[in-house]
Scaffold this motif. Structure first.
Motif, PDB file in Angstrom:
ATOM      1  N   LEU A  61       0.846  -1.196   0.000  1.00  0.00           N
ATOM      2  CA  LEU A  61       0.000   0.000   0.000  1.00  0.00           C
ATOM      3  C   LEU A  61       0.879   1.243   0.000  1.00  0.00           C
ATOM      4  O   LEU A  61       1.709   1.426   0.898  1.00  0.00           O
ATOM      5  CB  LEU A  61      -0.905  -0.001   1.232  1.00  0.00           C
ATOM      6  N   TRP A  96      -4.225   4.108   5.491  1.00  0.00           N
ATOM      7  CA  TRP A  96      -4.568   2.736   5.127  1.00  0.00           C
ATOM      8  C   TRP A  96      -5.060   1.904   6.310  1.00  0.00           C
ATOM      9  O   TRP A  96      -5.150   0.675   6.197  1.00  0.00           O
ATOM     10  CB  TRP A  96      -3.348   2.040   4.519  1.00  0.00           C
ATOM     11  N   SER A 154      -7.865   1.044   7.748  1.00  0.00           N
ATOM     12  CA  SER A 154      -8.948   0.083   7.533  1.00  0.00           C
ATOM     13  C   SER A 154      -8.527  -1.013   6.563  1.00  0.00           C
ATOM     14  O   SER A 154      -8.922  -2.182   6.712  1.00  0.00           O
ATOM     15  CB  SER A 154     -10.211   0.793   7.037  1.00  0.00           C
ATOM     16  N   TRP A 155      -7.732  -0.670   5.573  1.00  0.00           N
ATOM     17  CA  TRP A 155      -7.208  -1.665   4.636  1.00  0.00           C
ATOM     18  C   TRP A 155      -6.292  -2.655   5.362  1.00  0.00           C
ATOM     19  O   TRP A 155      -6.394  -3.870   5.159  1.00  0.00           O
ATOM     20  CB  TRP A 155      -6.426  -0.973   3.517  1.00  0.00           C
ATOM     21  N   THR A 197      -8.363  -5.092   7.437  1.00  0.00           N
ATOM     22  CA  THR A 197      -9.092  -6.067   6.628  1.00  0.00           C
ATOM     23  C   THR A 197      -8.159  -7.104   6.018  1.00  0.00           C
ATOM     24  O   THR A 197      -8.445  -8.315   6.044  1.00  0.00           O
ATOM     25  CB  THR A 197      -9.876  -5.355   5.513  1.00  0.00           C
ATOM     26  N   LEU A 198      -7.039  -6.668   5.473  1.00  0.00           N
ATOM     27  CA  LEU A 198      -6.102  -7.606   4.846  1.00  0.00           C
ATOM     28  C   LEU A 198      -5.520  -8.566   5.886  1.00  0.00           C
ATOM     29  O   LEU A 198      -5.355  -9.764   5.619  1.00  0.00           O
ATOM     30  CB  LEU A 198      -4.987  -6.833   4.138  1.00  0.00           C
ATOM     31  N   ASP A 218     -12.486   4.340   0.641  1.00  0.00           N
ATOM     32  CA  ASP A 218     -13.506   3.527   1.293  1.00  0.00           C
ATOM     33  C   ASP A 218     -14.466   2.873   0.305  1.00  0.00           C
ATOM     34  O   ASP A 218     -15.433   2.220   0.726  1.00  0.00           O
ATOM     35  CB  ASP A 218     -14.311   4.385   2.280  1.00  0.00           C
ATOM     36  N   LEU A 235     -11.667  -2.305  -2.746  1.00  0.00           N
ATOM     37  CA  LEU A 235     -11.150  -3.283  -1.800  1.00  0.00           C
ATOM     38  C   LEU A 235     -11.522  -4.703  -2.219  1.00  0.00           C
ATOM     39  O   LEU A 235     -10.686  -5.614  -2.159  1.00  0.00           O
ATOM     40  CB  LEU A 235     -11.687  -2.991  -0.397  1.00  0.00           C
TER      41      LEU A 235
END
Length: 315
Positions: free
Chosen positions: A113, A124, A126-127, A130-131, A284, A289
């Motif tokens: 990222l 990043w 939230s990314w 999640t990842l 978002d 995503l």
């Protein structure tokens, strides 16, 4: 550096509001106190509104159908909230709250990222969360210097790509927001190994520059002026390079920073128009995503989408 800068600006902003309230109330002017505080608190909203008005004016002759005023208004309001959350909380104070994730080697591609201008890895969060929950290896470096030439980001990108590739043993997926997408292209031009990259996803990246960059003073902002000599040289180099890394370019008709909208597309790329999203809020967008998650979990060609015939809109 960006975290410290944003800590300072956020503190200064709040101190200005509190200082005004204290001064006005001490003189028995409650109405003046409230109105002045509301004005100070809404300064960023005024700037965002001006950016979207400029977007509407500049983009009226672009190849992308202009966004209606209702969509621009909705994007303005959402970006007002998102901007405060990202620039006054996540990046100055929470940029270390979500760590990189390098699990034992598995079947997933690693994801790198890369943030944009005046940002750090906090954008990043939230990314990253999640990842990590999906078990997908991910790195999100804070790239510096923040206001130098774009080319100075190349060593950090190169080191991160090689580290992720060494860990997973497979090609890397790169997801880059805004200026980050241009920095990835600069890395490829300056000897970045295309064999280490499965695909590059750019999100609101000014591939041909942006009209708004004419007001920028930093070296990297000047490089991002519309069709700048630096960007033209980059495009000429790419036209002669084979094989090329596949790109998927997500862009919006309500982007308050990168406009007119078509500048965020690349010739030969999978250019995907997402309607109704502002610049930071675009991070978002669930479609972006989900596309990256699918590609990371099952490395395979990503279905091509033509933004002239099919688009996605903000719910």
């Amino acid at each position: 550096m960006i975290a410290r800068l944003l800590q300072f600006t956020t503190g200064l902003w709040l101190a200005s509001v509190l200082g005004w309230l204290g001064w006005a109330f001490s003189r028995g002017r409650p109405l003046t106190a409230v109105l002045g505080a509301l004005l100070l608190l809404s300064l960023h909203a005024v700037v965002l509104g001006l950016e979207l008005l400029l977007h509407r004016h500049v983009s009226r002759h672009d190849g992308v159908t202009p966004a209606p005023l209702r969509a621009l208004s909705r994007a303005w309001w959402t970006e007002c909230v998102t901007g405060v959350r990202v620039f006054c909380w996540r990046q100055p104070f929470r940029y270390r709250s979500e760590s990189d994730f390098l699990p034992p080697a598995g079947t997933s591609s690693g994801v790198l990222l890369i943030h944009g201008l005046v940002c750090n890895r906090g954008v990043w969060n939230s990314w990253l969360r999640t990842l990590r929950q999906r078990g997908i290896p991910v790195l999100a470096p804070s790239v510096e210097p923040p206001f130098g030439r774009i080319d100075t980001w190349v060593p950090t990108i190169d080191a991160a790509v090689r580290r992720l590739h060494a860990h997973t043993g497979g090609p890397v997926l790169i997801v880059a927001h805004s200026l980050g997408g241009i920095a990835v292209r600069a890395w490829l031009r300056q000897g970045g190994d295309a064999a280490l990259v499965q695909r590059v996803f750019t999100i609101g990246s000014p591939h041909r520059g942006t009209w708004l960059a004419r007001f920028g003073w930093s070296p990297n902002a000047r490089q991002l002026r519309l069709d700048s000599p630096w960007l033209q040289a980059l495009a000429r180099h790419e036209a002669k390079t084979t094989p090329r890394v596949p790109f998927t370019c997500f862009f919006s008709d309500c982007d308050n920073v990168v406009f007119p909208p078509s500048v965020a597309t690349l010739p030969g790329a999978d250019n995907r128009l997402l309607r109704g999203w502002a610049h930071v809020d675009l991070l978002d967008a669930p479609e972006i995503l989900e596309t990256v998650l699918q590609c990371a979990a099952a490395p395979s060609p990503v279905p091509h989408a033509d933004w002239r015939t099919g688009t996605a809109s903000k719910p």
